[in-house]
Structure formats: structure tokens, C-alpha cells
Design an enzyme around this catalytic site. Structure first.
Site, PDB file in Angstrom:
ATOM      1  N   HIS A 155       0.823  -1.227   0.000  1.00  0.00           N
ATOM      2  CA  HIS A 155       0.000   0.000   0.000  1.00  0.00           C
ATOM      3  C   HIS A 155       0.847   1.264   0.000  1.00  0.00           C
ATOM      4  O   HIS A 155       0.322   2.342  -0.265  1.00  0.00           O
ATOM      5  CB  HIS A 155      -0.927  -0.015   1.223  1.00  0.00           C
ATOM      6  CG  HIS A 155      -2.002  -1.055   1.115  1.00  0.00           C
ATOM      7  ND1 HIS A 155      -3.296  -0.759   0.747  1.00  0.00           N
ATOM      8  CD2 HIS A 155      -1.975  -2.395   1.298  1.00  0.00           C
ATOM      9  CE1 HIS A 155      -4.024  -1.865   0.719  1.00  0.00           C
ATOM     10  NE2 HIS A 155      -3.236  -2.881   1.054  1.00  0.00           N
ATOM     11  N   ASP A 359       3.627   9.225  -0.742  1.00  0.00           N
ATOM     12  CA  ASP A 359       2.389   8.521  -0.376  1.00  0.00           C
ATOM     13  C   ASP A 359       2.121   7.446  -1.419  1.00  0.00           C
ATOM     14  O   ASP A 359       2.248   7.719  -2.622  1.00  0.00           O
ATOM     15  CB  ASP A 359       1.213   9.516  -0.366  1.00  0.00           C
ATOM     16  CG  ASP A 359       0.236   9.242   0.766  1.00  0.00           C
ATOM     17  OD1 ASP A 359       0.110   8.073   1.167  1.00  0.00           O
ATOM     18  OD2 ASP A 359      -0.392  10.202   1.237  1.00  0.00           O
TER      19      ASP A 359
HETATM   20  P1  ADQ Z   1      -2.954   6.107   4.815  1.00  0.00           P
HETATM   21  O1  ADQ Z   1      -1.537   6.535   4.969  1.00  0.00           O
HETATM   22  O2  ADQ Z   1      -3.693   5.939   6.083  1.00  0.00           O
HETATM   23  O3  ADQ Z   1      -3.085   4.793   3.939  1.00  0.00           O
HETATM   24  P2  ADQ Z   1      -4.907   7.458   2.973  1.00  0.00           P
HETATM   25  O4  ADQ Z   1      -4.818   6.734   1.709  1.00  0.00           O
HETATM   26  O5  ADQ Z   1      -5.092   8.925   2.813  1.00  0.00           O
HETATM   27  O6  ADQ Z   1      -3.624   7.275   3.902  1.00  0.00           O
HETATM   28  O7  ADQ Z   1      -6.122   6.883   3.789  1.00  0.00           O
HETATM   29  C1  ADQ Z   1      -6.540   7.459   4.982  1.00  0.00           C
HETATM   30  C2  ADQ Z   1      -8.002   7.090   5.241  1.00  0.00           C
HETATM   31  O8  ADQ Z   1      -8.303   7.428   6.588  1.00  0.00           O
HETATM   32  C3  ADQ Z   1      -8.959   7.850   4.346  1.00  0.00           C
HETATM   33  O9  ADQ Z   1      -9.997   6.986   3.968  1.00  0.00           O
HETATM   34  C4  ADQ Z   1      -9.458   8.971   5.237  1.00  0.00           C
HETATM   35  O10 ADQ Z   1     -10.775   9.389   4.966  1.00  0.00           O
HETATM   36  C5  ADQ Z   1      -9.391   8.334   6.619  1.00  0.00           C
HETATM   37  N1  ADQ Z   1      -9.124   9.372   7.617  1.00  0.00           N
HETATM   38  C6  ADQ Z   1      -8.030  10.120   7.757  1.00  0.00           C
HETATM   39  N2  ADQ Z   1      -8.178  10.983   8.794  1.00  0.00           N
HETATM   40  C7  ADQ Z   1      -9.398  10.767   9.297  1.00  0.00           C
HETATM   41  C8  ADQ Z   1     -10.141  11.333  10.373  1.00  0.00           C
HETATM   42  N3  ADQ Z   1      -9.658  12.288  11.165  1.00  0.00           N
HETATM   43  N4  ADQ Z   1     -11.353  10.853  10.613  1.00  0.00           N
HETATM   44  C9  ADQ Z   1     -11.855   9.877   9.840  1.00  0.00           C
HETATM   45  N5  ADQ Z   1     -11.212   9.302   8.824  1.00  0.00           N
HETATM   46  C10 ADQ Z   1     -10.000   9.734   8.558  1.00  0.00           C
HETATM   47  C11 ADQ Z   1      -2.155   3.847   3.365  1.00  0.00           C
HETATM   48  C12 ADQ Z   1      -1.115   4.477   2.428  1.00  0.00           C
HETATM   49  C13 ADQ Z   1      -1.812   5.285   1.345  1.00  0.00           C
HETATM   50  C14 ADQ Z   1      -2.801   4.401   0.583  1.00  0.00           C
HETATM   51  C15 ADQ Z   1      -3.723   3.651   1.559  1.00  0.00           C
HETATM   52  C16 ADQ Z   1      -4.570   2.612   0.836  1.00  0.00           C
HETATM   53  O11 ADQ Z   1      -0.216   5.299   3.162  1.00  0.00           O
HETATM   54  O12 ADQ Z   1      -0.864   5.837   0.434  1.00  0.00           O
HETATM   55  O13 ADQ Z   1      -3.598   5.223  -0.261  1.00  0.00           O
HETATM   56  O14 ADQ Z   1      -2.962   2.968   2.558  1.00  0.00           O
HETATM   57  O15 ADQ Z   1      -3.797   1.762   0.065  1.00  0.00           O
END
Ligand code: ADQ
Length: 474
Positions: A155, A359
Site C-alpha cells: 500500500h 504517499d
Molecule cells: P494512509 O496513509 O492511512 O493509507 P490514505 O490513503 O489517505 O492514507 O487513507 C486514509 C483514510 O483514513 C482515508 O480513507 C481517510 O478518509 C481516513 N481518515 C483520515 N483521517 C481521518 C479522520 N480524522 N477521521 C476519519 N477518517 C480519517 C495507506 C497508504 C496510502 C494508501 C492507503 C490505501 O499510506 O498511500 O492510499 O494505505 O492503500
């Protein structure tokens, strides 16, 4: 094609109907195909048991949990996974905190998990392993004699050759990956970096059909950009008219950031770019605020403590300099937000600011696009170093190290005419729909099914029920 789907992830969902795009997609695939979801359960007792423990009442597939001890949580999870592999993959070799005991715990957990898995899988099952916590799991399963198909999805970004130099020699990513049949990465750029790593190895050959031959193993490396549940997100965002139930403060213009509080997400530079925008904004009466939602994670790790205090200092300075009696320019919230409210906050935001330094994909960028009102969409300002930028080329792409450039992009986004906003939104939304989470999940599973892996168990003397005779690895 027969065979159950066996998903392995660091955490297993415990709710009957789990939420969150990735978890829902895997849950649906398991419901459709039948199979097993294996993951660690935080609430199980301290001592690891000799077998996986069934949890939940899900009828359509089985959920099986394993335990990790407090020491393993510190050394495997916080240690090797999040203080070594995470910074290496996010180009922060300077933050690597390596101890031999971390790597030992990482290998021990992977070995133990492999032994637990071989007790429950059948030769024609498809095993799909998720993420950097389990790079060596296929190698450990192969040592125990499993020769069926095993896929892996990373990921987070695939590291550059230079960054790989920060790993100890014994943590050989090439050896670990070659034991999979299919290695899935987020982007084409990740695949290019992975191929570069293999090209640097003497025993590797990239074959004409794109597969890699590494010693005796042949396997594929492909990109499967992850997405979101677009329809569910758009529905949640449109349920309430913009701003109406978000409280009086949210009716003005705001820029939104939503990130785990992680050093890879580029938050200090985002705050600096917003401060610079405030200093330079041409219309001093225009009160645009930044709402940053950043729930803390991995707080026991020093680098995460440091980023938190750096941000608190920057936020205090920014508000101290720019706030007025009736206006706070930066609101900084350290909490998880209910997903329906989050969707409405996205829709109400004039600008979605997603500016990581590195990311894998970044789902927030896709959620922001999916939540917009097609008749009056906001603008996505997106770091070109997020995986999402490979396809969302009509976002306003920025360099997250260039603070002036990001501050200019904020001005451009806030002043963008409706026609241009609609054009950029339509192009981004097309991409978000084309690569939604079900496409991601189904295309990976189809590609894994299509891999030609010899079925059965490695040792031909083990016939009808070989699992019973497999010896645990020492
Ligand atoms: P993350 O590093 O966690 O994921 P991201 O892809 O942005 O990053 O996903 C975060 C998720 O958490 C989103 O669905 C977002 O809505 C939710 N989220 C964040 N802050 C929140 C809050 N305060 N309240 C509720 N929900 C919140 C890892 C990798 C990424 C990759 C994903 C999936 O780092 O690059 O996209 O896995 O593969």
C-alpha cells in the site's frame, strides 16, 4: 476457477459490517468467493496461541485472528515495520531507528503466522497478503511446502534503490518478493522502482513478457491503483446541503486537510504555505481558513512525537500572527471524524489540500473529488509525490517542498473560475470512477487467479493430507 480467497492483513475487522473503502472491498470479495480473513486482534490475551482463533459471526466467510505480544507490538509493529520499513519506503532514511531485536521480532512474527496459515489453507486457495508488515510471509509459507498461488499488495511507495541501502543486508526485499506469484504496487512509478531493484541483482532477469525470473522463480510485478467506494462517498456527501449542518463557523470559505498525523503527509510545509498565502493574499478582507483534521497515530514512536510538537508550534505561531478577535485562520483537530460528516466537510471545502512528501496512493485525494458538487466543485491541490497524482493529472499539482509554489496554488485554486473548476473536476472524477476500490480488488484477484502456479505442496512424498505432516520451520 476453484479455490478460496485467503486475505492476510495486519488488523482484522471486528464489526459485522465493516466500514472504510479497502476493508469493505475485501469483505465483499470474501463474501462473493468465500474464504478466510486472517489478521491480528488487539484484544486477544497476551500469550500467542497455537492456532488461529475464529472471531465474529460472519456466515459467508471465516475470520481468524492471531495474537501478538506486547513485546512484538513494540519490536515487530512499532519497531521493524514502522521505524524501519515505513521510513525507508517514504524516503526518510534519516528517521530509520534500527535494532537487531526489531528485525528478529519481525521474522519471528512472520514465521509464526506462516505456521498458523498452513494449518488452515488448501492447496488451491489464493492467498493475498497485504502490506509491508508481511514482506517475508510468502518465503516462510514456501519453506513450509505451500506451492499454491500467493499474491502481495504493497500500500505504500516502493523504495528507491538508494533508500533500500538503509535496510540491513539480511532484509532482502528481492528474495522476499520473488516467492510471490504476483506483486501488486500502487503506481507505474512504483513498478519501475521495483524493476530497477531486480535489475540491480545478478540472478534476476526481466523477461520479454514483463515477468521477472529470479533464480528458479518466475513472478509478475504490476500496478493496481487502489480506489474508494465512489458511489457511497458521493451519496454521503450530497445528503445535506453544503455547510448547512456544519455549524456557523463552517459556512465561510475553507481549505481542508485530512491526514493521519504522519511525517510523510507534509503537514508542516502545508501550514507554512497557508501562512504565506495569508501574508500575500491580495484581498485582505477575504477570510479563508484552513481546517486540518489530523488524528495522531503511532504515538510511541519518537518521530511521531516530534512531528506533533512541530505542528503544534507552527499552528500556535500561525494563529498568534494572523488571528483576529472574530476569526481563527487555522483550526487543527486531532480526532477521528465520523465518515458521513467527513464527506460533507469535503463537499463544503473550496480547496482540498493533499500535499504528502511521499504517499502510496492517498485516498483522501479521491474522497475529496468524489464528494464534490458537480455544479460547483472545489479544487484539489495535490502533491505530485502522491501516488494519486499519476492519474489525477487535472488536479492542481504542486511540489510539497516548494512553499511559495503551494501558496500560489492556493491563490489560484481559490480564484479559479467555475468553468475551469468543472473541467478539472470532471477529468479527475472520471479517473476516480475508473479506478474504484472494486476494480482494484477484482483486477488483483483475477490477475492472481491467472498466474500459473503449481498447485499442491512442495514435498511430493506428502500426499493426501500433507498439512498434517508439515514440520514447523525452526
Ligand atoms: P494512509 O496513509 O492511512 O493509507 P490514505 O490513503 O489517505 O492514507 O487513507 C486514509 C483514510 O483514513 C482515508 O480513507 C481517510 O478518509 C481516513 N481518515 C483520515 N483521517 C481521518 C479522520 N480524522 N477521521 C476519519 N477518517 C480519517 C495507506 C497508504 C496510502 C494508501 C492507503 C490505501 O499510506 O498511500 O492510499 O494505505 O492503500
Amino acid at each position: 476457477m476453484g479455490g478460496r480467497l485467503v486475505v492476510v492483513s495486519n488488523r482484522i475487522p471486528t464489526e459485522a459490517e465493516p466500514s472504510g473503502g479497502l476493508v469493505v472491498a475485501l469483505h465483499s470479495a470474501l463474501c462473493a468467493k468465500g474464504g478466510i480473513w486472517i489478521g491480528s486482534h488487539p484484544d486477544l490475551s497476551e500469550a500467542p496461541s497455537a492456532q488461529l482463533q475464529p472471531i465474529g459471526n460472519e456466515q459467508r466467510y471465516t475470520r481468524l485472528a492471531f495474537q501478538i505480544t506486547q513485546r512484538e507490538h513494540e519490536e515487530f509493529y512499532l519497531g521493524f515495520a514502522n521505524s524501519v520499513l515505513w521510513p525507508v519506503c517514504h524516503r526518510r532514511g534519516d528517521l530509520v531507528d534500527f535494532k537487531r531485536s526489531f528485525q528478529n521480532a519481525y521474522m519471528e512474527v512472520n514465521k509464526r503466522l506462516a505456521r498458523l496459515i498452513v494449518d488452515v489453507v488448501e492447496p488451491d486457495d489464493l492467498i493475498w497478503i497485504q502490506d509491508y508488515h508481511f514482506f517475508p510471509l510468502a518465503s516462510e509459507l514456501r519453506k513450509l511446502g505451500f506451492t499454491g498461488r500467493i499474491g502481495f499488495f504493497l500500500h505504500i511507495p516502493f523504495p528507491t534503490l538508494g533508500d533500500l541501502g538503509a535496510l540491513p543486508e539480511s532484509a532482502n526485499l528481492a528474495d522476499w518478493l520473488a516467492d510471490y506469484d504476483l506483486v501488486g504496487l500502487q503506481t507505474r512509478a512504483d513498478v519501475a522502482r521495483c524493476l530497477e531493484m531486480f535489475r540491480s541483482q545478478n540472478q534476476a532477469e526481466v523477461m520479454l513478457d514483463g515477468r521477472i525470473k529470479y533464480g528458479a522463480q518466475v513472478f509478475s510485478v504490476r500496478s493496481f491503483p487502489i480506489g474508494i467506494d465512489v458511489k457511497a462517498f458521493a451519496r454521503a456527501a450530497s445528503q445535506t446541503p453544503t455547510g448547512a449542518d456544519l455549524g456557523p463557523d463552517m459556512r465561510g470559505e475553507y481549505i481542508l486537510g485530512v491526514d493521519r498525523l504522519d511525517y510523510s503527509k507534509g503537514l508542516p510545509n502545508r501550514f507554512r504555505a497557508f501562512a504565506q498565502y495569508l501574508e500575500k493574499r491580495p484581498d485582505k478582507d477575504r477570510r479563508v481558513s484552513l481546517l486540518q483534521i489530523a488524528p495522531p497515530t503511532r504515538e510511541e514512536v519518537m518521530a511521531y512525537k516530534q512531528i506533533r510538537s512541530e505542528l503544534e508550534e507552527l499552528a500556535g505561531r500561525l494563529n498568534g500572527t494572523h488571528a483576529e478577535l472574530d476569526w481563527t485562520p487555522l483550526r487543527y483537530i486531532h480526532r477521528n471524524i465520523n465518515r458521513d460528516l467527513l464527506a460533507r466537510l469535503y463537499r463544503g471545502a473550496r480547496v482540498g489540500m493533499v500535499t504528502p512528501l511521499a504517499d502510496g496512493m492517498n485516498l483522501v485525494a479521491k474522497e475529496y473529488v468524489a464528494a464534490q458538487d458537480p455544479d460547483d466543485p472545489g479544487v484539489l491541490v495535490l502533491s505530485h509525490l502522491a501516488g494519486a497524482a499519476e492519474d489525477l493529472t487535472e488536479a492542481l499539482l504542486v511540489n510539497p517542498y516548494d512553499i511559495e509554489g503551494m501558496s500560489d496554488a492556493l491563490s489560484q485554486a481559490l480564484d479559479m473560475p467555475l468553468e475551469e473548476r468543472k473541467r478539472r473536476y470532471t477529468a479527475c472524477m472520471d479517473q476516480v470512477e475508473k479506478t474504484d476500490v472494486n476494480v482494484w480488488c477484482n483486477s488483483f484477484i483475477s490477475a492472481l487467479e491467472a498466474c500459473e502456479a503449481p498447485l499442491g505442496w512442495g514435498n511430493s512424498t506428502m500426499n493426501h493430507n500433507p498439512r498434517k505432516t508439515l514440520k514447523p520451520a525452526t
